[in-house]
Scaffold this motif. Structure first.
Motif, short mmCIF file in Angstrom:
data_model
loop_
_atom_site.label_atom_id
_atom_site.label_comp_id
_atom_site.label_asym_id
_atom_site.label_seq_id
_atom_site.Cartn_x
_atom_site.Cartn_y
_atom_site.Cartn_z
N LEU A 85 32.10 42.69 43.55
CA LEU A 85 31.22 43.12 43.85
C LEU A 85 31.20 45.02 44.39
N ASN A 86 30.98 45.64 44.64
CA ASN A 86 31.47 47.04 45.73
C ASN A 86 30.64 47.03 46.37
N LEU A 87 30.39 47.38 47.92
CA LEU A 87 29.95 47.63 48.16
C LEU A 87 30.47 49.03 49.25
N ARG A 88 29.35 50.37 49.54
CA ARG A 88 30.20 51.69 49.96
C ARG A 88 29.31 51.49 50.58
N GLY A 89 29.56 52.44 52.16
CA GLY A 89 28.41 52.94 53.12
C GLY A 89 28.51 51.77 54.35
N GLY A 90 27.17 51.41 54.25
CA GLY A 90 26.29 50.35 54.94
C GLY A 90 26.52 50.69 56.29
N SER A 91 25.86 49.36 56.90
CA SER A 91 25.89 49.79 58.39
C SER A 91 26.87 48.73 58.85
N PHE A 92 28.04 48.39 58.54
CA PHE A 92 28.60 47.20 59.79
C PHE A 92 28.36 47.04 60.96
N LYS A 93 27.76 48.62 62.04
CA LYS A 93 27.90 48.53 63.15
C LYS A 93 26.64 47.78 63.39
N ASN A 94 25.53 47.72 62.63
CA ASN A 94 24.55 46.89 63.17
C ASN A 94 23.93 45.70 62.74
N GLN A 109 31.77 32.99 43.83
CA GLN A 109 31.30 33.54 42.53
C GLN A 109 32.15 34.77 43.15
N ILE A 110 32.41 35.38 43.89
CA ILE A 110 33.13 36.43 43.83
C ILE A 110 34.88 37.00 43.86
N LYS A 111 34.77 38.02 42.72
CA LYS A 111 36.46 37.37 42.72
C LYS A 111 37.15 38.74 43.64
N GLU A 112 36.80 39.78 43.44
CA GLU A 112 36.76 40.86 44.07
C GLU A 112 35.82 41.33 44.48
N LEU A 113 35.78 41.81 45.61
CA LEU A 113 35.25 42.96 46.73
C LEU A 113 36.27 43.77 47.06
N SER A 114 35.47 45.20 47.12
CA SER A 114 35.76 46.42 47.43
C SER A 114 34.77 46.93 48.68
N ILE A 115 34.62 47.10 49.78
CA ILE A 115 34.46 47.53 50.78
C ILE A 115 35.23 48.66 51.11
N GLU A 116 33.82 50.25 51.06
CA GLU A 116 34.35 51.72 50.96
C GLU A 116 33.24 52.24 51.77
N SER A 122 35.24 46.53 61.90
CA SER A 122 35.96 46.38 62.79
C SER A 122 36.81 45.55 61.81
N GLU A 123 38.05 45.61 62.54
CA GLU A 123 39.30 44.91 62.34
C GLU A 123 39.21 43.40 62.14
N GLU A 124 37.91 42.93 63.53
CA GLU A 124 37.75 40.90 63.49
C GLU A 124 37.12 41.13 62.66
N GLN A 125 36.05 41.47 61.85
CA GLN A 125 34.93 41.84 60.79
C GLN A 125 36.12 41.53 59.40
N ILE A 126 36.80 42.44 59.51
CA ILE A 126 37.71 42.36 57.67
C ILE A 126 38.79 41.15 57.42
N THR A 127 39.41 41.11 58.46
CA THR A 127 39.78 39.05 59.21
C THR A 127 38.91 38.19 58.87
N THR A 136 39.05 35.81 47.27
CA THR A 136 39.07 36.69 46.52
C THR A 136 39.53 38.12 46.79
N ALA A 137 39.97 38.48 46.34
CA ALA A 137 40.45 40.05 46.04
C ALA A 137 39.62 41.13 47.17
N VAL A 138 40.50 40.70 48.04
CA VAL A 138 39.06 42.01 48.73
C VAL A 138 39.81 43.44 49.76
N THR A 139 39.69 43.89 49.30
CA THR A 139 39.92 45.77 49.90
C THR A 139 38.89 46.25 50.81
N VAL A 140 39.51 46.79 51.40
CA VAL A 140 38.85 47.68 52.73
C VAL A 140 39.67 49.00 52.62
N LYS A 141 38.02 50.24 52.35
CA LYS A 141 39.09 51.90 53.01
C LYS A 141 38.07 51.73 53.97
#
Length: 142
Positions: A85-94, A109-116, A122-127, A136-141
């Motif tokens: 699953l690749n999530l691009r942009g999106g409103s993590f603020k709201n 279900q999700i083995k690879e998650l990319s958030i760009e 926030s760092e708290e949300q990433i954690t 899940t292999a999680v990458t955040v850019k």
């Protein structure tokens, strides 16, 4: 979009930056070999994902930017073969806390998650995402 439904050998398709809406996804139901689908930066809110349930080879889904709503991540659970699953942009603020809850529900279900390009994540949300999805292999850019 309906014309794409006739391309039954198609394995990858991206509508990024196009005028695609949720109900348009019904036109893809005939793409039984589709493995990769991108609907980022479109008018897709996520409710149209229900039209993709019958795509047995769909393993990679890219959503976000545009109008995609965090609450609709729950529909990804109905797409049993989607493991990337690749999530691009999106409103993590709201919608950040809802996004974290919905992603946690997909942990088996999700083995690879990319958030760009999620500039408001926030760092708290990433954690929280990484803790909720330990396999899940999680990458955040940002």
């Amino acid at each position: 979009v309906a014309a794409f439904g006739k391309l039954d050998k198609l394995t990858s398709l991206s509508f990024s930056n196009g005028p695609l809406e949720d109900d348009s996804l019904v036109g893809l139901t005939g793409l039984k070999k589709l493995e990769i689908l991108g609907v980022g930066n479109t008018s897709v809110t996520g409710t149209g994902l229900r039209h993709l349930v019958g795509l047995p080879k769909l393993t990679t889904l890219s959503v976000g930017a545009g109008k995609f709503e965090a609450k609709n991540l729950a529909l990804i659970a109905t797409l049993k073969h989607v493991t990337t699953l690749n999530l691009r942009g999106g409103s993590f603020k709201n919608e950040g806390d809802e996004m974290v809850r919905q992603l946690a529900a997909l942990k088996d279900q999700i083995k690879e998650l990319s958030i760009e390009e999620a500039v408001h994540i926030s760092e708290e949300q990433i954690t929280a995402i990484k803790q909720a999805m330990p396999k899940t292999a999680v990458t955040v850019k940002k």
